[in-house]
Design an enzyme around this catalytic site. Sequence first.
Site, PDB file in Angstrom:
ATOM      1  N   GLY A  18       0.825  -1.210   0.000  1.00 39.05           N
ATOM      2  CA  GLY A  18       0.000   0.000   0.000  1.00 39.05           C
ATOM      3  C   GLY A  18       0.856   1.256   0.000  1.00 39.05           C
ATOM      4  O   GLY A  18       0.601   2.206  -0.743  1.00 39.05           O
ATOM      5  N   LYS A 176      -1.735 -16.849 -11.150  1.00 36.61           N
ATOM      6  CA  LYS A 176      -1.030 -16.333  -9.958  1.00 36.61           C
ATOM      7  C   LYS A 176      -1.280 -17.246  -8.762  1.00 36.61           C
ATOM      8  O   LYS A 176      -0.371 -17.518  -7.966  1.00 36.61           O
ATOM      9  CB  LYS A 176      -1.495 -14.897  -9.669  1.00 36.61           C
ATOM     10  CG  LYS A 176      -0.846 -14.295  -8.430  1.00 36.61           C
ATOM     11  CD  LYS A 176      -0.096 -13.022  -8.713  1.00 36.61           C
ATOM     12  CE  LYS A 176       0.888 -12.643  -7.639  1.00 36.61           C
ATOM     13  NZ  LYS A 176       0.519 -11.484  -6.854  1.00 36.61           N
ATOM     14  N   SER A 246       6.259 -14.144   0.718  1.00 34.18           N
ATOM     15  CA  SER A 246       5.545 -13.397   1.760  1.00 34.18           C
ATOM     16  C   SER A 246       5.111 -14.312   2.904  1.00 34.18           C
ATOM     17  O   SER A 246       5.117 -13.894   4.073  1.00 34.18           O
ATOM     18  CB  SER A 246       4.332 -12.688   1.162  1.00 34.18           C
ATOM     19  OG  SER A 246       3.434 -13.630   0.614  1.00 34.18           O
TER      20      SER A 246
HETATM   21  N1  LIG Z   1       4.274  -7.066  -0.390  1.00 29.96           N
HETATM   22  C1  LIG Z   1       4.334  -7.553  -1.624  1.00 29.96           C
HETATM   23  O1  LIG Z   1       5.394  -7.563  -2.269  1.00 29.96           O
HETATM   24  C2  LIG Z   1       3.082  -8.083  -2.281  1.00 29.96           C
HETATM   25  C3  LIG Z   1       3.128  -8.417  -3.647  1.00 29.96           C
HETATM   26  C4  LIG Z   1       1.956  -8.868  -4.273  1.00 29.96           C
HETATM   27  C5  LIG Z   1       0.790  -8.998  -3.546  1.00 29.96           C
HETATM   28  N2  LIG Z   1       0.788  -8.696  -2.222  1.00 29.96           N
HETATM   29  C6  LIG Z   1      -0.468  -8.822  -1.495  1.00 29.96           C
HETATM   30  O2  LIG Z   1      -0.920  -7.539  -1.094  1.00 29.96           O
HETATM   31  C7  LIG Z   1      -1.612  -7.636   0.149  1.00 29.96           C
HETATM   32  C8  LIG Z   1      -0.949  -6.684   1.152  1.00 29.96           C
HETATM   33  O3  LIG Z   1       0.386  -7.161   1.366  1.00 29.96           O
HETATM   34  P1  LIG Z   1       1.465  -6.329   2.178  1.00 29.96           P
HETATM   35  O4  LIG Z   1       2.742  -7.038   2.001  1.00 29.96           O
HETATM   36  O5  LIG Z   1       1.373  -4.890   1.824  1.00 29.96           O
HETATM   37  O6  LIG Z   1       0.936  -6.547   3.676  1.00 29.96           O
HETATM   38  P2  LIG Z   1       1.275  -5.687   4.959  1.00 29.96           P
HETATM   39  O7  LIG Z   1       2.611  -5.067   4.865  1.00 29.96           O
HETATM   40  O8  LIG Z   1       0.947  -6.548   6.140  1.00 29.96           O
HETATM   41  O9  LIG Z   1       0.212  -4.497   4.903  1.00 29.96           O
HETATM   42  C9  LIG Z   1      -1.146  -4.633   5.170  1.00 29.96           C
HETATM   43  C10 LIG Z   1      -1.575  -3.381   5.897  1.00 29.96           C
HETATM   44  O10 LIG Z   1      -2.992  -3.377   6.025  1.00 29.96           O
HETATM   45  C11 LIG Z   1      -3.297  -2.809   7.282  1.00 29.96           C
HETATM   46  N3  LIG Z   1      -4.668  -3.157   7.649  1.00 29.96           N
HETATM   47  C12 LIG Z   1      -5.132  -4.323   8.151  1.00 29.96           C
HETATM   48  N4  LIG Z   1      -6.466  -4.254   8.321  1.00 29.96           N
HETATM   49  C13 LIG Z   1      -6.841  -3.018   7.940  1.00 29.96           C
HETATM   50  C14 LIG Z   1      -8.091  -2.353   7.895  1.00 29.96           C
HETATM   51  N5  LIG Z   1      -9.225  -2.952   8.266  1.00 29.96           N
HETATM   52  N6  LIG Z   1      -8.118  -1.084   7.427  1.00 29.96           N
HETATM   53  C15 LIG Z   1      -6.994  -0.459   7.055  1.00 29.96           C
HETATM   54  N7  LIG Z   1      -5.771  -1.042   7.063  1.00 29.96           N
HETATM   55  C16 LIG Z   1      -5.708  -2.317   7.507  1.00 29.96           C
HETATM   56  C17 LIG Z   1      -2.247  -3.397   8.194  1.00 29.96           C
HETATM   57  O11 LIG Z   1      -2.168  -2.659   9.372  1.00 29.96           O
HETATM   58  P3  LIG Z   1      -1.293  -3.189  10.599  1.00 29.96           P
HETATM   59  O12 LIG Z   1       0.127  -2.889  10.214  1.00 29.96           O
HETATM   60  O13 LIG Z   1      -1.788  -2.387  11.726  1.00 29.96           O
HETATM   61  O14 LIG Z   1      -1.542  -4.656  10.719  1.00 29.96           O
HETATM   62  C18 LIG Z   1      -1.012  -3.283   7.313  1.00 29.96           C
HETATM   63  O15 LIG Z   1      -0.397  -2.014   7.477  1.00 29.96           O
HETATM   64  C19 LIG Z   1      -1.537  -9.111   0.558  1.00 29.96           C
HETATM   65  O16 LIG Z   1      -2.681  -9.804   0.127  1.00 29.96           O
HETATM   66  C20 LIG Z   1      -0.323  -9.622  -0.213  1.00 29.96           C
HETATM   67  O17 LIG Z   1      -0.350 -11.010  -0.464  1.00 29.96           O
HETATM   68  C21 LIG Z   1       1.915  -8.229  -1.566  1.00 29.96           C
END
Ligand SMILES: NC(=O)c1ccc[n+]([C@@H]2O[C@H](COP(=O)([O-])OP(=O)(O)OC[C@H]3O[C@@H](n4cnc5c(N)ncnc54)[C@H](OP(=O)(O)O)[C@@H]3O)[C@@H](O)[C@H]2O)c1
Length: 293
Positions: A18, A176, A246
């Site tokens: 994000g 994917k 991940s």
């Molecule tokens: N990172 C990558 O490279 C990547 C690549 C492709 C796809 N994805 C996918 O993208 C998604 C996010 O991955 P990520 O790596 O960015 O995860 P992440 O770093 O854990 O980020 C998720 C964020 O969402 C927040 N959150 C949780 N519940 C929420 C709510 N109800 N309202 C607002 N914010 C909320 C979390 O807050 P807290 O920190 O307080 O928990 C956290 O900051 C996953 O499904 C992942 O599989 C990730």
Amino acid sequence: MVTPGRYPLAIVGAGALGLHFAAGLAAAGPVALVARNAARADALRAGVQVGSRRLVPEVFAPEALPEADWVILLVKTGDTAEAARTALALQPRGVLSLQNGLVEATLRAACGTTASVAVGQGITTEGAFREGARVQPAGAGETLLPPGFEAVAERLSAAGFRARIEPAIAAARLAKLLVNVAINPLAALFRVPNGALLAPPHRVLLEALVREAWPVLRQAGLDLDEDAALARVVAVATATAGNRASMLQDVLAGRRTEIDAITGTLLTMAEAGGVELPTHRAVFTLVRRLAPG
Ligand SMILES: NC(=O)c1ccc[n+]([C@@H]2O[C@H](COP(=O)([O-])OP(=O)(O)OC[C@H]3O[C@@H](n4cnc5c(N)ncnc54)[C@H](OP(=O)(O)O)[C@@H]3O)[C@@H](O)[C@H]2O)c1
């Protein structure tokens, strides 16, 4: 304090991906970021380092939201329903998930009967990870969006991301999912980088997972024959050989994994067709033992 107004785009989920998208989008135009709670929003307002960029986001808590035309959902899959309700409160024209796994059904259920809101799931191979307080981009990728989300694709492209509408988005999501059901659980169980899965003793399991999953995903619309499916998984493991998947990162950090939305989704699809997937069932159970799904 940012005055709530109507944004062209919002991102729900201020985590690794994000913030990566927000940093790029904010350089090209207004984007609202929605954090999990007020404390997190306050902390982010002070600024966050995303690669070489210093992002000072226009960030909101779920209790004090602006309005937004389009919302990108980037929370972990276990938080999808709650985040979707937050997304709806932004009064958008559409909500787009770029999460892993298959979450469209959860998203539609959470968005309820709001027929005027477009709901869809795209896929992205953009990558980013959290490193302490900062976010480290992990290489540029491509983002594919379902038809109907042209405005979002345009904004992403204008911000320098490779993004386009994919008419065959369902097949792309299944491809994917195939990669994720093969690589993620094994990397997490054996605590190895993706490339190690290509060599013994892991390779035999990797191939077993692909060959078990393939008929189910093919039946659902995967547009790859069996050998091409294996070649796809091998190509991704090769291209990301040094990366920690991940699910491995989640296990190492003691976080909940996305096993339910990844392997769990595949097992549900198989059950609906009366098929048993013993190797996937085994890795599902083992990953659930490592960390709650
Ligand atoms: N990172 C990558 O490279 C990547 C690549 C492709 C796809 N994805 C996918 O993208 C998604 C996010 O991955 P990520 O790596 O960015 O995860 P992440 O770093 O854990 O980020 C998720 C964020 O969402 C927040 N959150 C949780 N519940 C929420 C709510 N109800 N309202 C607002 N914010 C909320 C979390 O807050 P807290 O920190 O307080 O928990 C956290 O900051 C996953 O499904 C992942 O599989 C990730």
